[in-house]
Design an enzyme around this catalytic site. Structure first.
Site, PDB file in Angstrom:
ATOM      1  N   TYR A 266      -3.743  21.675  -1.503  1.00  0.00           N
ATOM      2  CA  TYR A 266      -3.105  21.344  -0.167  1.00  0.00           C
ATOM      3  C   TYR A 266      -1.524  21.885  -0.720  1.00  0.00           C
ATOM      4  O   TYR A 266      -1.412  22.189  -1.665  1.00  0.00           O
ATOM      5  CB  TYR A 266      -2.964  19.659   0.247  1.00  0.00           C
ATOM      6  CG  TYR A 266      -2.687  18.771  -1.062  1.00  0.00           C
ATOM      7  CD1 TYR A 266      -1.630  18.512  -1.579  1.00  0.00           C
ATOM      8  CD2 TYR A 266      -3.938  18.280  -1.682  1.00  0.00           C
ATOM      9  CE1 TYR A 266      -1.373  17.609  -2.540  1.00  0.00           C
ATOM     10  CE2 TYR A 266      -3.806  17.459  -2.807  1.00  0.00           C
ATOM     11  CZ  TYR A 266      -2.479  16.730  -3.278  1.00  0.00           C
ATOM     12  OH  TYR A 266      -2.352  16.471  -4.171  1.00  0.00           O
ATOM     13  N   HIS A 316      -2.010  23.087  -6.067  1.00  0.00           N
ATOM     14  CA  HIS A 316      -1.005  23.989  -5.212  1.00  0.00           C
ATOM     15  C   HIS A 316      -1.023  25.614  -5.898  1.00  0.00           C
ATOM     16  O   HIS A 316      -1.424  25.718  -7.199  1.00  0.00           O
ATOM     17  CB  HIS A 316       0.308  23.671  -5.171  1.00  0.00           C
ATOM     18  CG  HIS A 316       0.568  22.117  -5.158  1.00  0.00           C
ATOM     19  ND1 HIS A 316       0.038  21.559  -3.983  1.00  0.00           N
ATOM     20  CD2 HIS A 316       1.490  21.341  -5.954  1.00  0.00           C
ATOM     21  CE1 HIS A 316       0.626  20.338  -4.210  1.00  0.00           C
ATOM     22  NE2 HIS A 316       1.319  20.321  -5.330  1.00  0.00           N
TER      23      HIS A 316
END
Length: 340
Positions: A266, A316
């Site tokens: 995400y 990430h």
């Protein structure tokens, strides 16, 4: 071009005044009886359409972010209809968004989202921060200040403070670093595990990655019963309830789908701040993103001997996110100040 837009705006303003003055004299005779050939409804309709026309005028910046047909790459990703903040009016999530969001941090026994949001908006404002509503004309400028060590000895502070909005994130301090990072903050993006106390007039923008994050806001402003998520979190916060805003889960998914195209688990708070600012401002300047001039990745307020420790989080995709901001800068949608 800017002068021409100002002239158009003045002309439109004059026409609005002329319509209302004409309406006043024509709608009422000396006896106070309204005439029928120029009804008040017509004036209201004309003025409403005129307001829409004025609102549709482009910004007065040299390079306006929302301007289309500058880059196909940008136009395919930027959706101006997306709403960055959660409100009572847009709180219902589509099923695919709900299912995606619920998988981000995989809560074992999540509470009901609808009930949690209802309780949340009994504590914090359910309407969008009025300061974030775009003006009809003008040039609204955002500074997004990251946490990179490249801010050290940059002397960017005055430039940063000169923006209309200054967005910061997570545990970033300003005290003691004002010359390099500035002292002004309008909006600070955090999640429970990254919270730090904010200045009195700073709006906290909670980025929720799970239902517990929303419950934490309720608890931290009332009972103080939540003190641990997967790590200890502050049981109480001093942020005024009217200064608390909620980043929309659907907007997180929009950043993930449209901009990151599925890279990473995400988005990071950094890229969420960048895309958020592109939807509320006409110009966006980035400070404190990326490595320093020696290739080290560290926070400006601390020393870290392991270069790259903050780059590989497993959650990430820092490289892909960096490519996004670099491309945005290359097509003049944002500016990046790389520091030292």
């Amino acid at each position: 071009m800017v002068v021409m837009r100002k002239r158009i705006f003045k002309l439109l303003t004059f026409l609005v005044l002329l319509i209302f003055i004409t309406s006043f004299f024509l709608n009422y005779s000396s006896t106070g009886v309204p005439t029928t050939w120029f009804p008040k409804q017509m004036v209201l309709h004309l003025s409403a359409n005129l307001r829409k026309l004025i609102k549709s005028q482009p910004c007065t910046c040299a390079h306006c972010i929302s301007q289309s047909k500058v880059s196909d790459w940008f136009d395919q990703r930027f959706n101006r209809t997306m709403q960055p903040l959660l409100t009572v009016h847009n709180a219902a999530l589509q099923e695919d968004t709900y299912q995606w969001w619920m998988k981000l941090q995989r809560e074992k026994k999540p509470n009901n989202l609808s009930d949690t949001i209802k309780e949340l908006f009994r504590v914090v404002p359910g309407n969008v921060d009025p300061e974030l509503k775009k003006k009809s004309v003008g040039c609204r400028r955002c500074a997004v200040v990251g946490n990179s060590g490249n801010l050290r000895e940059s002397s960017y502070g005055p430039k940063i403070d000169n923006h209309d909005f200054v967005l910061r994130m997570n545990k970033a301090p300003t005290m003691g670093f004002e010359m390099d990072v500035g002292s002004k903050t309008t909006h600070h993006l955090v999640y429970p595990e990254s919270f730090r106390e904010l200045g009195e007039n700073v709006s906290m923008v909670l980025v929720p990655f799970k239902i517990t994050d929303l419950q934490w806001v309720i608890s931290a402003t009332t009972t103080g019963t939540i003190s641990h998520t997967y790590v200890p979190v502050p049981p109480k916060i001093k942020v005024k309830q009217e200064k608390i805003l909620i980043y929309h889960p659907a907007f997180i998914k929009y950043v993930f789908d449209n901009w990151l195209q599925g890279h990473g688990r995400y988005p990071s708070t950094g890229i969420l701040s960048v895309i958020f600012s592109m939807h509320i401002c006409d110009e966006v300047d980035l400070y404190g993103f990326g490595a320093d001039s020696k290739g080290n990745w560290h926070h400006y307020w601390e020393n870290n001997p392991s270069a790259g420790a903050f780059r590989k989080t497993g959650v990430h995709d820092a490289d892909f996110e960096s490519n996004i901001t670099a491309t945005l800068a290359a097509i003049n949608k944002i500016r990046i100040f790389k520091g030292r």
